[in-house]
Design an enzyme around this catalytic site. Structure first.
Site, mmCIF file in Angstrom:
data_model
loop_
_atom_site.group_PDB
_atom_site.id
_atom_site.type_symbol
_atom_site.label_atom_id
_atom_site.label_comp_id
_atom_site.label_asym_id
_atom_site.label_seq_id
_atom_site.Cartn_x
_atom_site.Cartn_y
_atom_site.Cartn_z
ATOM 1 N N TYR A 89 -50.480 -49.849 21.776
ATOM 2 C CA TYR A 89 -51.042 -51.021 21.105
ATOM 3 C C TYR A 89 -51.419 -52.054 22.159
ATOM 4 O O TYR A 89 -50.680 -52.988 22.448
ATOM 5 C CB TYR A 89 -50.045 -51.591 20.084
ATOM 6 C CG TYR A 89 -49.778 -50.645 18.920
ATOM 7 C CD1 TYR A 89 -50.433 -49.421 18.817
ATOM 8 C CD2 TYR A 89 -48.891 -50.976 17.909
ATOM 9 C CE1 TYR A 89 -50.205 -48.555 17.768
ATOM 10 C CE2 TYR A 89 -48.655 -50.110 16.845
ATOM 11 C CZ TYR A 89 -49.307 -48.905 16.778
ATOM 12 O OH TYR A 89 -49.071 -48.051 15.729
ATOM 13 N N LYS B 290 -44.935 -36.703 24.205
ATOM 14 C CA LYS B 290 -46.096 -35.835 23.957
ATOM 15 C C LYS B 290 -46.675 -35.546 25.322
ATOM 16 O O LYS B 290 -47.862 -35.763 25.590
ATOM 17 C CB LYS B 290 -47.102 -36.534 23.028
ATOM 18 C CG LYS B 290 -48.219 -35.638 22.513
ATOM 19 C CD LYS B 290 -47.751 -34.461 21.689
ATOM 20 C CE LYS B 290 -48.888 -33.492 21.447
ATOM 21 N NZ LYS B 290 -48.423 -32.199 20.877
ATOM 22 N N ASP C 210 -45.033 -34.288 17.469
ATOM 23 C CA ASP C 210 -45.399 -33.451 16.322
ATOM 24 C C ASP C 210 -44.200 -32.623 15.853
ATOM 25 O O ASP C 210 -43.894 -32.548 14.656
ATOM 26 C CB ASP C 210 -46.618 -32.561 16.632
ATOM 27 C CG ASP C 210 -46.655 -32.031 18.065
ATOM 28 O OD1 ASP C 210 -45.694 -32.292 18.828
ATOM 29 O OD2 ASP C 210 -47.630 -31.350 18.418
ATOM 30 N N ASP D 155 -43.782 -46.319 15.388
ATOM 31 C CA ASP D 155 -44.403 -46.858 14.179
ATOM 32 C C ASP D 155 -44.614 -45.740 13.155
ATOM 33 O O ASP D 155 -44.218 -45.835 11.985
ATOM 34 C CB ASP D 155 -45.747 -47.499 14.565
ATOM 35 C CG ASP D 155 -46.331 -48.362 13.462
ATOM 36 O OD1 ASP D 155 -45.669 -48.529 12.422
ATOM 37 O OD2 ASP D 155 -47.451 -48.857 13.650
ATOM 38 N N ASP E 285 -42.364 -44.865 9.272
ATOM 39 C CA ASP E 285 -42.883 -44.705 7.906
ATOM 40 C C ASP E 285 -42.506 -43.330 7.357
ATOM 41 O O ASP E 285 -42.132 -43.190 6.187
ATOM 42 C CB ASP E 285 -44.418 -44.834 7.864
ATOM 43 C CG ASP E 285 -44.888 -46.263 7.687
ATOM 44 O OD1 ASP E 285 -44.288 -47.152 8.332
ATOM 45 O OD2 ASP E 285 -45.836 -46.498 6.926
HETATM 46 MG MG MG Z 1 -46.156 -49.272 10.395
#
Ligand code: MG
Ligand code: NAI
Length: 354
Positions: free
Chosen positions: A133, A183, A216, A240, A244
């Site tokens: 980000y 990764k 993954d 992030d 979720d």
């Molecule tokens: Mg989020």
């Protein structure tokens, strides 16, 4: 008793409704908090051209903590709302830890068949200040056939070391296992670097078992074998996404809290639900306030109010376990404030009985 000064930014959509319920519950366990509300939001952006005033961080700097609802609403692109408020505040206040505990709460069922509370208790430690980000990059040759965009990631030694060390410390308090999201087979600069810093720091924590998992495979592990996971540390993007996913496999997004934390305690930390402003259910009074209430409990804990934090947490568990007052996402018909009121009443009872 310390009189805390807490800033609230209810923001947009259901952020407004759930923040009101968190304030109600916190007032029930710790009377005397001085709340100051800031109406920074997409609505403000449409009116003034800015999500918050340019001295926004300065206005908040003197508070003991910040309780944030959610920002984002149709009509304002998401990169404007998030980069206009949430991300600048996280960075201005050095909140380099995004702490996201995910567990199966009483009275709720996992989306995963046969899983119990013992299987689903994960602490996601997400890097919150750099990584993927980043605003470094840009659009080049716009409108031409050779148009392209560049989006840089930033992984600094300081940034990686401090979040990874923080995660090792949390692992030491819990099950002594740490899983690092990587990764390194695809991202050949940033992720091998991240992995090498995990290994360097692991040398200081010989009592902690460390696993490196590709993001993954780790996503699949959360679904197939969540019982093998305890503390997970990940970069900004990986943390992030995983949070979720982990929230969804427990009781859903309406239950998952998070804290943007400055471990140095130089600046206020900021607490919020993992979920966003949910425009699809905004204005209907049916959002689940539990995630935001639990974010409030994390805030109390960080302020050192352990007894009050525990009372809120237990009140949430008791009310969910009883099952009489549940919002539609949990299969009930209660409104946001029905559930908030039930938790506030139970929390007040618990405080009075101690
Ligand atoms: Mg989020
Ligand atoms: P979202 O988390 O707002 O919603 C995803 C789905 O979960 C929706 O179907 C929603 O109805 C449901 N949901 C979320 N919270 C719920 C709750 N408390 N009770 C019941 N159902 C709930 O994510 P989405 O749709 O991707 O984003 C909506 C807006 O929120 C966007 O503008 C996005 O940028 C913003 N956002 C803001 C965040 C923040 O302020 N920290 C974090 C994530 C998204």
């Amino acid at each position: 008793m310390t009189a805390y000064r807490i800033a609230t930014i209810p923001g947009d959509g259901i952020g407004v409704d759930v923040t009101a319920e968190a304030v109600r519950v916190l007032d029930a366990v710790l009377p005397g908090i001085a709340w100051t509300e800031f109406d920074w939001s997409c609505e403000q952006y449409l009116r003034t051209g800015a999500m918050m005033p340019s001295d926004g961080p300065h206005q908040l700097a003197g508070f003991d903590a910040i309780l944030l609802g959610a920002v984002g609403f149709p009509g304002v692109p998401d990169h404007i709302s998030l980069w206009g408020l949430l991300i600048p505040l996280r960075r201005a206040f050095g909140q380099y830890v995004n702490l996201r505990p995910v567990r199966l709460l009483p009275g709720t069922t996992s989306a995963l068949r046969g899983r119990t509370a013992e299987d689903l208790d994960i602490l996601i430690v997400r890097e919150n200040s750099e990584g993927e980000y980043s605003d470094i990059g840009g659009k080049h040759n716009p409108g031409r056939p050779d148009e392209f965009v560049l989006q840089q990631s930033v992984f600094t030694r300081v940034g990686c070391e401090r979040i990874i060390r923080y995660a090792f410390d949390r692992a030491r308090e819990r099950c002594r296992t740490l899983c690092s999201a990587t990764k390194s087979n695809g991202l050949i600069h940033s992720m091998p670097y991240w992995d090498s810093i995990v290994e360097e720091i692991a040398a200081d924590y010989p009592d902690i078992t460390v696993r490196h998992m590709h993001i993954d495979a780790l996503a699949a592990e959360i679904v197939l074998h969540p019982d093998r996971l305890d503390v997970i540390v990940g970069s900004n993007l990986f943390g992030d996404i995983l949070s979720d996913l982990a929230a969804a496999v427990t009781g859903g997004l309406g239950l998952a809290p998070s804290g943007n934390i400055d471990p140095t305690r130089t600046a206020p930390s900021m607490f919020e639900a993992v979920h966003g402003s949910a425009p699809d259910i905004a204005g209907q009074g049916i959002a689940n306030p539990v995630a935001q209430i639990l974010a409030g409990a994390m805030m109390l804990d960080q302020l050192g109010e352990k007894a009050a934090a525990t009372a809120v947490d237990r009140a949430v568990c008791d009310v969910l376990d009883k099952g009489a007052t549940l919002t539609p996402d949990l299969g009930g018909t209660a409104t946001t404030s029905d559930l908030g009121n039930a938790i506030a009443d139970r929390a007040a009872e618990l405080v009075a009985s101690t």
